[in-house]
Design an enzyme around this catalytic site. Structure first.
Site, PDB file in Angstrom:
ATOM      1  N   GLN A  98      45.600  42.837  29.176  1.00 32.15           N
ATOM      2  CA  GLN A  98      46.487  41.785  29.670  1.00 32.15           C
ATOM      3  C   GLN A  98      45.633  40.676  30.290  1.00 32.15           C
ATOM      4  OE1 GLN A  98      48.691  43.127  33.067  1.00 32.15           O
ATOM      5  NE2 GLN A  98      50.320  41.622  32.830  1.00 32.15           N
ATOM      6  N   GLU A 144      56.278  45.954  33.361  1.00 30.29           N
ATOM      7  CA  GLU A 144      55.157  46.491  34.131  1.00 30.29           C
ATOM      8  C   GLU A 144      55.664  47.115  35.427  1.00 30.29           C
ATOM      9  OE1 GLU A 144      52.162  43.570  35.114  1.00 30.29           O
ATOM     10  OE2 GLU A 144      50.693  45.115  35.618  1.00 30.29           O
TER      11      GLU A 144
HETATM   12  C1  FAD Z   1      43.350  47.556  39.863  1.00 30.13           C
HETATM   13  C2  FAD Z   1      43.871  46.243  39.369  1.00 30.13           C
HETATM   14  C3  FAD Z   1      44.121  46.072  38.034  1.00 30.13           C
HETATM   15  C4  FAD Z   1      44.569  44.853  37.560  1.00 30.13           C
HETATM   16  N1  FAD Z   1      44.762  44.693  36.222  1.00 30.13           N
HETATM   17  C5  FAD Z   1      45.128  43.484  35.753  1.00 30.13           C
HETATM   18  C6  FAD Z   1      45.219  43.255  34.358  1.00 30.13           C
HETATM   19  O1  FAD Z   1      44.995  44.135  33.550  1.00 30.13           O
HETATM   20  N2  FAD Z   1      45.546  42.023  33.921  1.00 30.13           N
HETATM   21  C7  FAD Z   1      45.806  41.002  34.780  1.00 30.13           C
HETATM   22  O2  FAD Z   1      46.102  39.914  34.307  1.00 30.13           O
HETATM   23  N3  FAD Z   1      45.736  41.174  36.123  1.00 30.13           N
HETATM   24  C8  FAD Z   1      45.397  42.399  36.615  1.00 30.13           C
HETATM   25  N4  FAD Z   1      45.296  42.590  37.974  1.00 30.13           N
HETATM   26  C9  FAD Z   1      45.511  41.448  38.842  1.00 30.13           C
HETATM   27  C10 FAD Z   1      46.775  41.541  39.684  1.00 30.13           C
HETATM   28  O3  FAD Z   1      47.899  41.277  38.930  1.00 30.13           O
HETATM   29  C11 FAD Z   1      46.603  40.532  40.836  1.00 30.13           C
HETATM   30  O4  FAD Z   1      45.528  40.964  41.620  1.00 30.13           O
HETATM   31  C12 FAD Z   1      47.839  40.439  41.668  1.00 30.13           C
HETATM   32  O5  FAD Z   1      48.846  39.794  40.969  1.00 30.13           O
HETATM   33  C13 FAD Z   1      47.563  39.702  42.992  1.00 30.13           C
HETATM   34  O6  FAD Z   1      46.978  38.468  42.764  1.00 30.13           O
HETATM   35  P1  FAD Z   1      45.653  38.012  43.544  1.00 30.13           P
HETATM   36  O7  FAD Z   1      44.668  39.088  43.359  1.00 30.13           O
HETATM   37  O8  FAD Z   1      45.331  36.660  43.084  1.00 30.13           O
HETATM   38  O9  FAD Z   1      46.034  37.997  45.060  1.00 30.13           O
HETATM   39  P2  FAD Z   1      46.892  36.864  45.789  1.00 30.13           P
HETATM   40  O10 FAD Z   1      48.039  36.484  44.959  1.00 30.13           O
HETATM   41  O11 FAD Z   1      45.976  35.789  46.238  1.00 30.13           O
HETATM   42  O12 FAD Z   1      47.399  37.677  47.028  1.00 30.13           O
HETATM   43  C14 FAD Z   1      46.610  37.927  48.202  1.00 30.13           C
HETATM   44  C15 FAD Z   1      47.526  38.478  49.251  1.00 30.13           C
HETATM   45  O13 FAD Z   1      48.529  37.530  49.541  1.00 30.13           O
HETATM   46  C16 FAD Z   1      49.815  38.088  49.387  1.00 30.13           C
HETATM   47  N5  FAD Z   1      50.754  37.083  48.893  1.00 30.13           N
HETATM   48  C17 FAD Z   1      50.705  36.384  47.748  1.00 30.13           C
HETATM   49  N6  FAD Z   1      51.772  35.593  47.616  1.00 30.13           N
HETATM   50  C18 FAD Z   1      52.526  35.793  48.716  1.00 30.13           C
HETATM   51  C19 FAD Z   1      53.768  35.261  49.164  1.00 30.13           C
HETATM   52  N7  FAD Z   1      54.473  34.396  48.460  1.00 30.13           N
HETATM   53  N8  FAD Z   1      54.231  35.714  50.335  1.00 30.13           N
HETATM   54  C20 FAD Z   1      53.534  36.620  51.066  1.00 30.13           C
HETATM   55  N9  FAD Z   1      52.376  37.130  50.696  1.00 30.13           N
HETATM   56  C21 FAD Z   1      51.877  36.737  49.534  1.00 30.13           C
HETATM   57  C22 FAD Z   1      49.617  39.205  48.387  1.00 30.13           C
HETATM   58  O14 FAD Z   1      50.656  40.152  48.485  1.00 30.13           O
HETATM   59  C23 FAD Z   1      48.270  39.742  48.800  1.00 30.13           C
HETATM   60  O15 FAD Z   1      48.427  40.613  49.872  1.00 30.13           O
HETATM   61  C24 FAD Z   1      44.825  43.802  38.452  1.00 30.13           C
HETATM   62  C25 FAD Z   1      44.604  43.987  39.812  1.00 30.13           C
HETATM   63  C26 FAD Z   1      44.117  45.192  40.280  1.00 30.13           C
HETATM   64  C27 FAD Z   1      43.874  45.358  41.731  1.00 30.13           C
END
Ligand code: FAD
Lengths: 403, 368
Positions: free
Chosen positions: A129, A247
């Site tokens: 993905q 998902e």
């Molecule tokens: C083990 C693992 C596997 C993954 N596999 C995939 C994959 O195969 N393909 C893929 O595309 N992605 C993958 N991901 C990515 C995952 O989808 C993202 O990490 C996730 O969506 C969070 O985005 P970010 O890491 O940018 O954190 P951010 O969005 O920057 O979030 C940081 C913090 O802020 C909080 N936050 C964000 N928005 C808000 C809001 N509106 N209100 C309050 N709090 C908020 C979050 O909850 C989090 O605690 C994977 C992640 C992990 C950890």
């Protein structure tokens, strides 16, 4: 209310049990030496094909597209029986079967579906993905990877990140921006991408577990034929939503975690007895058990409503939220029970590294596929009817949103 | 598998809910408390007229002969409304005890009255601190009972009590006519005055033994069942709190926007929703186990109890918090649940007791 299998369900369960006994015998116990990544993928492909050949790969899909035409309840029964084995499984299978194919089926053409679904079910192609980016995770609508049309092709440039098992994947589902002048969620288009296309480079990233099973993926002048676009140009967000819904509906029962914890408590010595004699320990275990069972039965309630033909409930968000909550605490508690010694793998605790791994991994699951906070928003807004978050980027052309 | 209430049970739920909304509105609750009333006899009669008191009592004894799940549904609505009636004491404890352990003659004598609401029953187990069956001092000798029982819910309006006592070192269960000689009843000052509790003192009161069976075993089963009924009551209360808070947050504006638009409030209420649903799911499991006589009942009942107590207490607190200052007033309705949540958290044993029973059931042994 009836909690037992109906006669029809019982018959299906018996059939599945017999099939598993015959076809999954080699997976009855964990492998003597842990599988390498390449081994899991190879075995996973075979296992999926074996299921597909018997009509078990996608129980609820119609027969015409490789499914079994079965019920959601049968799907659950199959999974329950599957869980009694240690099977080679991972996101490379579930992204294809549970996320890519349903999205192609719903938003793509019949030809596209015919092209990808059978190969996915037979394990010939495994998927990853390519959604998240350094600046687009929870706020997935913010993806910047650009796709520019050139005749019958799209030229794609950008960087994706956290892409699980992308270094083993044959194909990817990809979300890219095709119109930077449109508001954020309107300028996106959805593609499937052959990972062997020149210009695709997946670089594994080391995780807190020590494993390297997710990647940053660089896309440099990658050519994607327009026949690999799923849905209309500019309609990528709707396709991505279908993927995310599937998902989030994904996580499975994790029954039995707390029973294993009880066994640990029973073998953790305390002056004059074991940890299981302590009221404090029993209270902690009871709370975890009530959460574990509660979410399992909540899943059954959702299933009941689905089998009555009711629309899928947004309350499904609480399943992952709850499962990761108690599983993280339960794995920490598994260490606590042995006090300081719980942090070490010793001859008395030969499998402690599994606890270490699970405790680390649950934290990842609290982030992946909808972080806790995002799921709480979903419950508040879509179940409780509370207002959406205030946002600074609504109706603003994407290229004018402050960075 | 079908893990939902039946259509009839959903109808029953709506019917009871509407009736209680109509007959036991918060203004009525305030009135009863101010007047120091033990209960609302008119409401009791109305419940009886609808057949609800006898829902789970067999038809041969004047009940509707429905199942335990139906009784759970009614208990849930009673909890939602904080209805001022001795439903739990009379139906979920006394009538259940007689169904479980009464002789044929005792069932024929008491169940029809309990079902019609003409007779009110209660269960006298506790002697101050201490959970069912621990270190009892109330003693039976021949057919006479002496000793003190407290707290006993709704004893002030009860006609009969099912009493647990000891006889020659053995736990026994029997019936006592509270109007008879040798019984005094005194209302306690309690935390939740909407459900009065009493001290019952017996001095050579007439005691009619109930069962040849092991009373300790009967009590264990009775408390498993009671825990499930209370869990439904707690969940009804918790849901009432959740939606009350949601409605208030949608209405109230602060800093130029709806209180409900603040994430701190949204996440708080989302958590309450999760607690309610986890508890409801466990409670369904337990209700099913009870109705089908499953051997999973002890674990299921304890799980329901543990999660319902958590949900109710959290919801009661956070509901009041969401209301701000107005929530702290007598005129607002939050305090009914704030008090009731504490009562229901302890009335069939605190969390520690049920955690012990739960782990006992799972670990293949008994409670410690
Ligand atoms: C083990 C693992 C596997 C993954 N596999 C995939 C994959 O195969 N393909 C893929 O595309 N992605 C993958 N991901 C990515 C995952 O989808 C993202 O990490 C996730 O969506 C969070 O985005 P970010 O890491 O940018 O954190 P951010 O969005 O920057 O979030 C940081 C913090 O802020 C909080 N936050 C964000 N928005 C808000 C809001 N509106 N209100 C309050 N709090 C908020 C979050 O909850 C989090 O605690 C994977 C992640 C992990 C950890």
């Amino acid at each position: 209310m009836d909690f037992n299998d109906s006669p029809q369900e019982a018959a299906f369960r018996a059939e599945v049990r017999a099939w598993m006994a015959k076809n999954a015998a080699e997976y009855a116990s964990p492998p003597a030496t842990p599988w390498s990544e390449a081994q899991i993928v190879a075995l996973g492909r075979k296992w999926l094909k074996r299921k597909a050949d018997a009509g078990y790969a996608t129980i609820t899909w119609p027969k015409a597209v490789g499914g079994r035409g079965g019920t959601a309840m049968e799907e659950v029964i199959f999974r329950q029986e599957e869980r009694k084995y240690v099977l080679p499984d991972g996101p490379f299978l579930s992204i294809g079967v549970n996320m890519a194919c349903p999205a192609i089926r719903r938003h793509g053409s019949p030809e596209q579906y015919q092209r990808f679904a059978p190969l996915t079910l037979s394990g010939d192609i495994v998927w990853c993905q390519l959604f998240s980016e350094p600046a687009a995770g929870s706020d997935l609508g913010g993806v910047r990877t650009r796709a520019v049309r050139e005749g019958d092709n799209w030229i794609v440039n950008g960087q994706k990140v956290w892409n699980s098992w992308a270094h083993h994947a044959d194909w990817a589902i990809l979300l890219a921006r095709t119109d930077p002048g449109a508001p954020k969620h309107k300028g996106l288009t959805f593609f499937v991408l052959d990972m062997r296309t020149p210009g695709v480079e997946a670089r594994p990233i080391r995780q807190i577990t020590g494993r390297t099973d997710f990647n940053e993926t660089f896309l440099s002048d990658v050519v994607i034929p327009d026949s690999c676009r799923i849905g209309e140009v500019g309609e990528g967000w709707a396709v991505a939503m279908t993927v995310l819904m599937n998902e989030r509906a994904g996580p499975r029962d994790k029954d039995g975690l707390v029973l294993r914890l009880i066994e640990r408590a029973r073998s953790a010595e305390r002056p004059g007895g074991t940890a299981l004699d302590s009221a404090q320990v029993r209270t902690t275990l009871a709370r975890l058990y009530a959460e574990e069972q509660g979410v399992k039965y909540f899943g059954y309630r959702l299933l009941t409503s689905l089998s009555k033909g009711e629309p899928p409930s947004p309350a499904v968000a609480m399943i992952k939220l709850t499962q990761t909550h108690y599983a993280q605490l339960a794995n920490a508690y598994a260490m606590d029970l042995d006090d300081f010694a719980g942090l070490f793998e010793t001859p008395e605790r030969p499998h402690q590294d599994q606890i270490f791994f699970e405790y680390l991994y649950q934290q990842g699951l609290r982030i992946a596929g909808g972080a806790d906070e995002v799921l709480r928003n979903q419950i508040a807004e879509r179940v409780l009817g509370m207002p959406q978050e205030m946002r600074a980027d609504k109706d603003v052309p994407f290229d004018q949103i402050p960075r | 598998m079908n893990f939902d209430l039946s259509d009839e049970q959903k109808m029953l739920k709506d019917q009871v809910s509407r009736m209680l909304l109509d007959r036991a509105p918060p203004a009525r609750l305030r009135e009863l408390i101010d007047a120091g009333q033990d209960w609302d006899p008119d409401l009791w009669r109305a419940l009886a007229d609808m057949g609800l008191l006898g829902a789970a009592i067999p038809a041969e004894y004047g009940g509707l002969g429905l199942g335990e799940i139906d009784l759970c549904v009614i208990a849930g609505e009673i909890g939602r409304a904080v209805a001022p009636v001795p439903f739990f004491s009379s139906i979920c404890l006394a009538a259940e005890a007689i169904r479980l352990a009464g002789s044929a003659a005792q069932k024929a004598r008491w169940l029809p009255g309990l079902a019609s609401g003409e007779v009110v029953g209660c269960l006298a187990v506790n002697e101050g601190r201490g959970f069912a069956g621990d270190r009892l001092e109330a003693a039976v000798s021949g057919d006479r009972l002496s000793g003190v029982k407290w707290p006993v819910s709704d004893a002030g309006v009860a006609d009969i009590a099912v009493v647990v006592a000891v006889e020659n070192g053995r736990t026994v269960l029997g019936l006592v006519d509270l109007q008879g000689p040798g019984v005094t009843c005194e209302r306690l000052k309690g935390f939740d005055e909407l459900r009065p509790h009493h001290r019952l003192a017996f001095s050579d009161a007439a005691f009619e033994a109930m069962t040849e069976a092991d009373a300790a075993q009967v009590l264990k089963a009775l408390y498993d069942r009671a825990a499930v009924y209370v869990a439904f009551e707690q969940i009804g209360g918790a849901e009432a709190c959740l939606w009350m808070a949601r409605d208030y947050a949608l209405e109230r504006r602060v800093f130029g926007r709806k209180l409900a638009s603040y994430q701190a409030v949204k996440h708080n209420l989302a958590d309450l929703y999760v607690y309610c649903e986890l508890a409801r799911s466990n409670a369904y499991w337990a209700a099913w186990a009870m109705e089908t006589g499953s051997d999973q009942l002890p674990a299921a009942a304890a799980s329901a109890r543990v999660s319902a107590t958590w949900a109710h207490e959290q919801a009661a607190r956070e509901n009041l918090q969401t209301h701000g200052g107005v929530g702290f007033t007598w005129a607002a309705d939050c305090h009914f649940h704030y008090r009731r949540a504490r009562l229901l958290a302890l009335n069939v044993g605190a969390e520690e007791v049920w955690a012990d029973r739960l782990v006992g059931a799972l670990a293949g042994g008994d409670a410690r």
